[in-house]
Scaffold this motif. Structure first.
Motif, short mmCIF file in Angstrom:
data_model
loop_
_atom_site.label_atom_id
_atom_site.label_comp_id
_atom_site.label_asym_id
_atom_site.label_seq_id
_atom_site.Cartn_x
_atom_site.Cartn_y
_atom_site.Cartn_z
N ALA A 57 1.29 -2.04 -11.94
CA ALA A 57 1.72 -0.76 -11.39
C ALA A 57 0.82 0.34 -11.95
O ALA A 57 0.43 0.31 -13.12
CB ALA A 57 3.17 -0.48 -11.75
N THR A 59 -0.74 4.70 -10.96
CA THR A 59 -0.92 5.81 -10.03
C THR A 59 -2.42 6.00 -9.86
O THR A 59 -3.22 5.66 -10.75
CB THR A 59 -0.28 7.12 -10.53
N THR A 134 -1.43 12.36 -5.94
CA THR A 134 -1.21 11.24 -6.84
C THR A 134 -0.21 10.31 -6.18
O THR A 134 0.92 10.70 -5.90
CB THR A 134 -0.68 11.71 -8.21
N TYR A 136 1.67 6.30 -5.96
CA TYR A 136 2.13 5.20 -6.80
C TYR A 136 1.83 3.87 -6.09
O TYR A 136 2.14 3.71 -4.90
CB TYR A 136 3.63 5.34 -7.05
N GLN A 138 1.99 -0.53 -6.53
CA GLN A 138 2.57 -1.65 -7.29
C GLN A 138 2.27 -2.96 -6.57
O GLN A 138 2.39 -3.04 -5.35
CB GLN A 138 4.07 -1.46 -7.41
N ASN A 151 3.74 4.09 -2.85
CA ASN A 151 4.70 5.18 -3.07
C ASN A 151 6.15 4.70 -3.02
O ASN A 151 7.05 5.46 -2.65
CB ASN A 151 4.47 6.31 -2.07
#
Length: 196
Positions: A57, A59, A134, A136, A138, A151
């Motif tokens: 994970a 950013t 920014t 996210y 994963q 995200n």
């Protein structure tokens, strides 16, 4: 007086120790004429790492240097953001990562899943992110699948290679190309999120 001085030194020491565990955004630079990136401020060779869990994970943020117009069909090539190898094999055999490319028409960064499964590449458009946004990211390993999240909302499922019940996973970092090298210096800022 000595007791007060010792207490102040202890407080300074404790506050600086908390910085050890805080992850910071790191700049990865894809230099003009190069494919691979280098970690700004890091030591040579420092970026090679292994994944020690079933999830990666982080950013990521692209600044204005992400804009490029190659003026040819290579504009459609997918660059690589971050991911890892799988199945104790090289990444062109088994791996998963997020890909990206700049869209001149939309003035956005298009985000893709990008995987090699037993030597066969596959990719799927997952969504777009704005410059300086920014986002996210994963990647989760669950049995014979990878699940990629953008995200926390957009999910893509990707098959893993056969017989991948164990594996050594080495991390894969930003890479420009495709066929062409970076047309100018391009920076991406990544903050890895450690599993608790």
């Amino acid at each position: 007086m000595k007791g007060v001085l010792a207490f102040v030194i202890l407080l300074i020491g404790l506050s600086s120790c908390s910085d050890i565990y805080e992850q910071h955004e790191v700049e990865y630079l894809m230099q003009k004429g190069q494919h691979t990136s280098r970690k700004i401020g890091g030591l040579p060779g420092e970026k090679l790492g292994t994944l020690k869990s079933d999830m990666l994970a982080f950013t990521a943020r692209f600044d204005e240097t992400v804009r490029y117009d190659l003026g040819n069909k290579n504009q459609e090539d997918i660059n690589k953001l971050m991911g890892f190898s799988d199945c104790n094999s090289l990444h062109h055999e088994n791996s998963v990562r997020f890909g990206w490319r700049y869209s001149v028409e939309k003035d956005l960064v298009e985000i893709f899943s990008y995987a090699y499964t037993s030597g066969v590449v596959s990719y799927h458009h997952m969504g777009d992110v704005a410059i300086d946004e920014t986002a996210y990211y994963q990647i989760q390993i669950v049995d014979d699948k990878f699940y990629l999240l953008l995200n926390g909302e957009i999910e893509q499922e990707v098959d893993r290679g056969a017989n991948c019940d164990t594996g050594l996973y080495y991390k894969l970092y930003p890479y420009f190309g495709g066929d062409e090298t970076a047309p100018h210096d391009i920076s991406v800022y990544i903050k890895e999120i450690l599993n608790q």
